[in-house]
Write a protein that holds these residues in place. Structure first.
Motif, short mmCIF file in Angstrom:
data_model
loop_
_atom_site.label_atom_id
_atom_site.label_comp_id
_atom_site.label_asym_id
_atom_site.label_seq_id
_atom_site.Cartn_x
_atom_site.Cartn_y
_atom_site.Cartn_z
N HIS A 87 0.82 -1.22 0.00
CA HIS A 87 0.00 0.00 0.00
C HIS A 87 0.86 1.28 0.00
CE1 HIS A 87 -3.55 2.46 0.83
NE2 HIS A 87 -2.80 3.11 1.71
N ASN A 88 1.82 1.36 0.91
CA ASN A 88 2.62 2.59 1.04
C ASN A 88 3.42 2.89 -0.21
OD1 ASN A 88 1.69 3.04 3.62
ND2 ASN A 88 3.41 2.04 4.63
N ASN A 89 3.94 1.85 -0.86
CA ASN A 89 4.72 2.06 -2.08
C ASN A 89 3.84 2.50 -3.25
OD1 ASN A 89 7.52 1.73 -1.58
ND2 ASN A 89 7.16 -0.45 -1.20
N ILE A 90 2.62 1.99 -3.30
CA ILE A 90 1.69 2.44 -4.35
C ILE A 90 1.40 3.93 -4.17
CG2 ILE A 90 -0.68 2.32 -5.21
CD1 ILE A 90 -0.69 -0.62 -4.84
N ILE A 91 1.11 4.33 -2.93
CA ILE A 91 0.82 5.75 -2.65
C ILE A 91 1.99 6.62 -3.10
CG2 ILE A 91 0.41 7.45 -0.81
CD1 ILE A 91 -1.97 5.66 -1.10
N ALA A 92 3.23 6.23 -2.70
CA ALA A 92 4.42 7.02 -3.04
C ALA A 92 4.63 7.10 -4.55
CB ALA A 92 5.65 6.41 -2.36
N GLU A 93 4.46 5.98 -5.24
CA GLU A 93 4.67 5.94 -6.69
C GLU A 93 3.64 6.80 -7.43
OE1 GLU A 93 6.83 4.42 -8.71
OE2 GLU A 93 8.00 3.17 -7.38
N VAL A 94 2.38 6.72 -7.00
CA VAL A 94 1.32 7.50 -7.65
C VAL A 94 1.58 9.00 -7.47
CG1 VAL A 94 -1.13 8.09 -7.60
CG2 VAL A 94 -0.43 5.69 -7.51
N ILE A 95 1.91 9.40 -6.25
CA ILE A 95 2.19 10.82 -5.99
C ILE A 95 3.34 11.30 -6.87
CG2 ILE A 95 3.09 12.43 -4.25
CD1 ILE A 95 1.49 10.85 -2.15
N LYS A 96 4.38 10.46 -7.00
CA LYS A 96 5.55 10.82 -7.80
C LYS A 96 5.18 10.96 -9.27
CE LYS A 96 10.27 9.30 -8.78
NZ LYS A 96 11.29 8.24 -8.57
N GLN A 97 4.35 10.03 -9.77
CA GLN A 97 3.98 10.06 -11.19
C GLN A 97 3.11 11.26 -11.54
OE1 GLN A 97 2.42 6.84 -13.38
NE2 GLN A 97 4.09 5.41 -12.92
N LEU A 98 2.26 11.67 -10.61
CA LEU A 98 1.28 12.72 -10.91
C LEU A 98 1.70 14.11 -10.47
CD1 LEU A 98 -1.98 10.79 -9.97
CD2 LEU A 98 -1.08 11.22 -12.26
N GLN A 99 2.88 14.23 -9.81
CA GLN A 99 3.24 15.53 -9.23
C GLN A 99 3.45 16.61 -10.29
OE1 GLN A 99 6.77 14.85 -6.97
NE2 GLN A 99 8.10 14.54 -8.74
#
Length: 739
Positions: A690-702
Motif C-alpha cells: 500500500h505505502n509504495n503504491i501511494i508514493a509511486e502515484v504521488i511521484k507520477q502525478l506531481q
C-alpha cells in the motif's frame, strides 16, 4: 696496466706496463698550515670587504690541493672557526645598534654575510663537492646559514628584540603609520631562508597570536558602534590589508593562516549577531543594498556555515513575507495585483541573487523552495495566475517588443512551475482562453500560442492537447463561415451579418446549457446556418452557446447621435427590445429574453451603471440591480468615439459557489488520472504494498497535481471492486495486479 696491440695474424703481441714512480713523493710537513693560513687570510679579507686584491683562481687551487692531500678536515674545521669568529663580531655590532637602526644593522650584516658566503663557497667548491658528501658534513652555504642562525639570530639579545621589533612595526602599520616595507621584506626573507621552522618560531607563531588579540579587541569595538554594512566594510578592508601585507613582505604560505585569524575574530565569532542586527541581512534585503549583500556573501563565504546562515535567514524572511502576501485581504481583492506582487518579489530576489550572491545555485534553490511554499498556501493561486495572463493578453502589451512579451510569459511560467495543482490552473486557463478566443479579445495570437507551447514543454502533450484543439476550431470556423456566405451570400446582403465559431465538445470548457431568446432578425439566419452546417457534416449536433457571443449594434440616440456599440449577445438581446417599447422592468426583460437572472444583472449593470457606457437609464439609479428596477434608453448618451465597446461586468474571480463547483470538477477529473497511474504501476510491478503504491502515484502525478493519499486509497478500492486489483490472501496491505 697491460696494453695489447694486434695488427695482423702474423704479428706477435707486445705488452706494455706503466709502473708507479720509483721515488717517494714527499709533502712539506707544514704544507697544510701554510695553505690554511693563506685561505684563512682570504676569508678574513672577504669579511673585511677587501676581496678585490685576492686571486680566486689561486685560492681555489690551494683549497683543491688541501682536499687532494687529505687535509679536508683541517680546511672544514678552520672554516667553521673563522666564520664563527666573524659572526660573533657581527652579532655584537647588531646588539649594540640603537633603536630604529637595529633592523638596518641586522639587514646590512646579513647582506655582508651572504656576499662573503657566496665567495667562500666559490673558493671551497671542490671541498663542497667531494669532501663534504663523503664525510657527511654540512655544505658550505647551509653551514653559513646555520651559523648565522645559531650565532646571531638565536642570541637571546637579538632573538627577542627582533621578534618584538617586527610585531611593533606591523602594529604601527595596522594603526595607519607608514613603515619601511622593503626593510621588512628583507628581514622576513632572511628568516625564511634560514628555514621554515626559524620563520615560524621567530615570527609567524607570535605574529598570529598578537593578530588574533588585535582583531578580537577591534571587532568588539566595531560591532558596538557600527551598523552591519559599515562593520562588514571594515572587516573586508582588514582582510585585504592582511592579504596585501603577505604579498609585500611575508611568506605566501602565511596568507591562509592570517586570513583565518581575521575571519575567525571578525566574522565567525559575530556571525549570528551580524545577520540578526536591525541593520543586518533583512534590512539589506528590504532596501536592495546590493553592495552590502555582496559583501556579506563574500565574507560569509569564507567561514564555516556562513552561507547556510544567510540562506536560512533569507528563507525564513521570504516565507514569512510571502505568507503574509498571499493571505493579505487587500491583495486578494485584485488577482492581477496579487500576481504582479509575486512577480515583483521574484524579480527582486532574482536580481539580488544575480548581483549580490554570484548566481549561487543554493540560494536560487532556496528562493524556489520559498516561493513554492507560500504560493501553494493560497488555494486560489492557480486561478489568479490564469486571471493575470488573461488580463495581459486581453489588454495587450502595446508598445512592447516580442522579447518583452516572452519575458512576461517566462515569468508567468516560473510561477506556474511552483504550483502543486497545475491541473487547477489548466481548468481556469482553458475557460479564460475560450473567452478571449470567442470574443476576439486576445491581443496577439503569437503570444497565445507561445504560452501554450511553453506549457506543452513543461507538462507534455496531454496537458495542452485540448488547448491546441481550441485554436484548430477557431481556424476551421473561419473556413466554415466563409463557405456559408459563399453559398448564401446573395440572399443575406440586406440582413445582419453572422459569424459563428463551431466548437468541438471536449476541447472547450463545458458551459452550462443556457437558452436565450434571440431577436427575430437573427433567429432565421441562425437556422439557415444550422441547416448548411448539418448538411455538410452528417452525424453532428449543434447547440447554440449564446452566453459566449458578441455583437455589433448600430444605435441612434437623441439629437442625432449615432454610434456603433460592441456588446455581448445577451446585451444585444436586451437592447433590441427597446426598438418596440420605451420602458421595461427587470422582470419583463427576464421574461422576454430568458437570460439567467445573474447574467442579466451583470448585463444591465454594464449597460446602465458604467459611466461613459450608460446607453440605458435605470430607476432608481443605484449600483445594484433590483427586481423592480425600470430601464429605458438614455437619449442623452454621447461619446467622442463612434465605436463604443461595452464590456460585461464580470466577476474578476469566482464566487464561493463557483469556486466550489470548479473544485468538484477538478476532483472528478483527477479520479481517472489517479486510477490510470495505479494501473500503470501495478501492471509493471505486479505486486506492491500500500505505502509504495501511494508514493509511486504521488511521484507520477506531481507534474500535474499533488495527489491526496486518501483519494488514492479510494481509487485502489474502486479498482479492487472492478477486478483490476486484488488483495493478497495473507497480507491485506499487499496488492496484486489481475492480468
Amino acid at each position: 696496466m697491460n696494453i695489447s696491440n694486434s695488427s695482423g695474424n702474423n704479428q706477435k703481441k707486445r705488452n706494455f706496463q706503466i709502473e708507479a714512480f720509483k721515488h717517494k713523493v714527499v709533502v712539506d710537513p707544514k704544507y697544510a698550515d701554510k695553505t690554511w693560513k693563506i685561505l684563512q687570510h682570504a676569508i678574513n679579507e672577504i669579511y673585511n670587504h677587501n676581496a678585490s686584491g685576492l686571486s680566486f683562481e689561486e685560492l681555489y687551487r690551494n683549497a683543491y690541493n688541501m682536499v687532494l692531500h687529505k687535509f679536508g678536515e683541517k680546511l672544514y674545521v678552520g672554516l667553521v672557526s673563522t666564520m664563527t669568529s666573524h659572526l660573533m663580531t657581527m652579532s655584537n655590532c647588531i646588539e649594540n645598534a640603537n633603536g630604529g637602526m637595529f633592523l638596518e644593522e641586522l639587514n646590512n650584516r646579513w647582506d655582508d654575510h651572504n656576499k662573503a658566503l657566496q665567495m667562500i663557497r666559490d673558493i671551497l667548491m671542490y671541498m663542497d663537492r667531494t669532501y663534504v658528501p663523503s664525510s657527511h658534513k654540512i655544505p658550505v652555504h647551509e653551514l653559513g646559514l646555520n651559523l648565522w642562525r645559531d650565532k646571531v639570530i638565536h642570541l637571546s639579545g637579538i632573538q627577542v628584540r627582533l621578534q618584538n621589533t617586527l610585531l611593533q612595526l606591523i602594529h604601527k602599520e595596522r594603526t595607519g603609520e607608514v613603515i619601511n616595507r622593503g626593510l621588512m621584506r628583507n628581514i622576513i626573507k632572511m628568516l625564511m631562508d634560514l628555514g621554515p621552522s626559524v620563520y615560524q618560531q621567530n615570527f609567524e607563531r607570535p605574529f598570529l597570536e598578537v593578530s588574533g588579540e588585535f582583531y578580537r579587541v577591534e571587532s568588539q569595538e566595531f560591532i558596538e558602534c557600527c551598523v552591519c554594512g559599515d562593520y562588514l566594510q571594515k572587516a573586508e578592508r582588514r582582510l585585504n590589508e592582511e592579504i596585501d601585507r603577505v604579498s609585500h613582505y611575508l611568506d605566501a604560505r602565511s596568507e591562509v593562516k592570517i586570513t583565518n585569524v581575521v575571519e575567525k575574530e571578525m566574522i565567525t565569532n559575530h556571525i549570528t549577531r551580524l545577520v540578526h542586527m536591525d541593520s543586518g541581512l533583512v534590512n539589506m534585503l528590504v532596501d536592495d543594498k546590493y553592495e552590502d549583500l555582496n559583501r556579506i556573501y563574500s565574507l560569509f563565504h569564507r567561514v564555516p556555515n556562513g552561507l547556510s546562515t544567510i540562506r536560512e535567514v533569507m528563507t525564513s524572511y521570504l516565507r514569512e513575507t510571502g505568507k503574509h502576501l498571499v493571505s493579505d485581504p487587500e491583495k486578494l481583492k485584485d488577482p492581477v495585483e496579487f500576481v504582479q506582487c509575486l512577480l515583483d518579489k521574484k524579480d527582486k530576489y532574482d536580481k539580488i541573487i544575480a548581483l549580490a550572491f554570484s548566481n549561487d545555485k543554493t540560494f536560487q534553490n532556496a528562493l524556489n523552495s520559498s516561493f513554492e511554499f507560500f504560493i501553494n498556501l493560497n488555494p486560489r493561486s492557480p486561478e489568479f495566475i490564469s486571471l493575470f495572463v488573461d488580463d495581459k493578453l486581453r489588454k495587450g502589451l502595446k508598445g512592447v517588443s516580442e522579447e518583452d512579451v516572452e519575458d512576461v510569459l517566462d515569468k508567468v511560467m516560473t510561477l506556474f512551475r511552483y504550483l502543486h495543482e497545475k491541473d487547477v490552473f489548466e481548468k481556469y486557463y482553458k475557460q479564460h482562453l475560450a473567452k478571449r478566443l470567442l470574443s476576439g479579445k486576445d491581443s496577439s495570437d503569437d503570444a497565445e500560442r507561445s504560452l501554450v507551447l511553453k506549457l506543452k514543454t513543461e507538462c507534455g502533450y496531454q496537458f495542452t492537447s485540448k488547448l491546441e484543439g481550441m485554436f484548430t476550431d477557431m481556424k476551421t470556423s473561419k473556413d466554415t463561415i466563409a463557405g456559408f456566405y459563399m453559398k448564401h451570400g446573395a440572399d443575406l446582403e440586406a440582413g445582419p451579418t453572422l459569424a459563428v465559431q463551431v466548437l468541438t465538445t471536449g476541447s472547450w470548457p463545458t458551459q452550462p446549457s443556457t437558452s436565450c431568446n434571440l431577436p427575430a432578425e437573427l433567429t432565421s439566419l441562425c437556422d439557415r446556418f444550422k441547416s448548411y452546417y448539418l448538411g455538410a457534416h452528417s452525424g453532428r449536433r449543434l447547440s447554440w452557446q449564446t452566453n459566449m457571443g458578441t455583437a455589433d449594434v448600430k444605435a441612434n440616440f437623441g439629437k442625432g447621435q449615432k454610434h456603433e456599440l460592441t456588446v455581448s449577445t445577451y446585451q444585444m438581446c436586451v437592447l433590441m427590445l427597446f426598438n418596440d417599447t420605451d420602458h421595461l422592468t427587470f422582470k419583463e426583460l427576464e421574461q422576454a429574453t430568458e437570460i439567467p437572472s445573474l447574467d442579466l444583472k451583470r448585463c444591465l449593470q454594464s449597460l446602465a451603471c458604467v459611466k461613459g457606457k450608460n446607453v440605458l437609464k435605470k430607476e432608481p439609479m443605484t449600483k445594484d440591480i433590483g427586481e423592480d428596477d425600470v430601464f429605458s434608453v438614455n437619449e442623452k448618451f454621447t461619446s467622442k468615439f463612434y465605436k463604443v465597446k461595452i464590456g460585461t461586468v464580470i466577476a474578476q474571480k469566482e464566487s464561493e459557489p463557483e469556486k466550489h463547483e470548479t473544485r468538484q470538477r477538478v476532483e472528478e477529473d483527477r479520479k481517472p488520472q489517479i486510477e490510470a497511474a495505479i494501473v500503470r504501476i501495478m501492471k509493471a510491478r505486479r505486486v506492491l504494498d500500500h505505502n509504495n503504491i501511494i508514493a509511486e502515484v504521488i511521484k507520477q502525478l506531481q507534474a500535474r497535481f499533488l495527489a491526496n493519499p486518501a483519494e488514492i486509497k479510494k481509487r485502489i478500492e474502486s479498482l479492487i471492486e472492478r477486478d483490476f486489483l486484488e488483495r493478497d490472501g495473507s497480507d491485506r496491505k499487499l496488492y496484486q495486479y489481475i492480468a
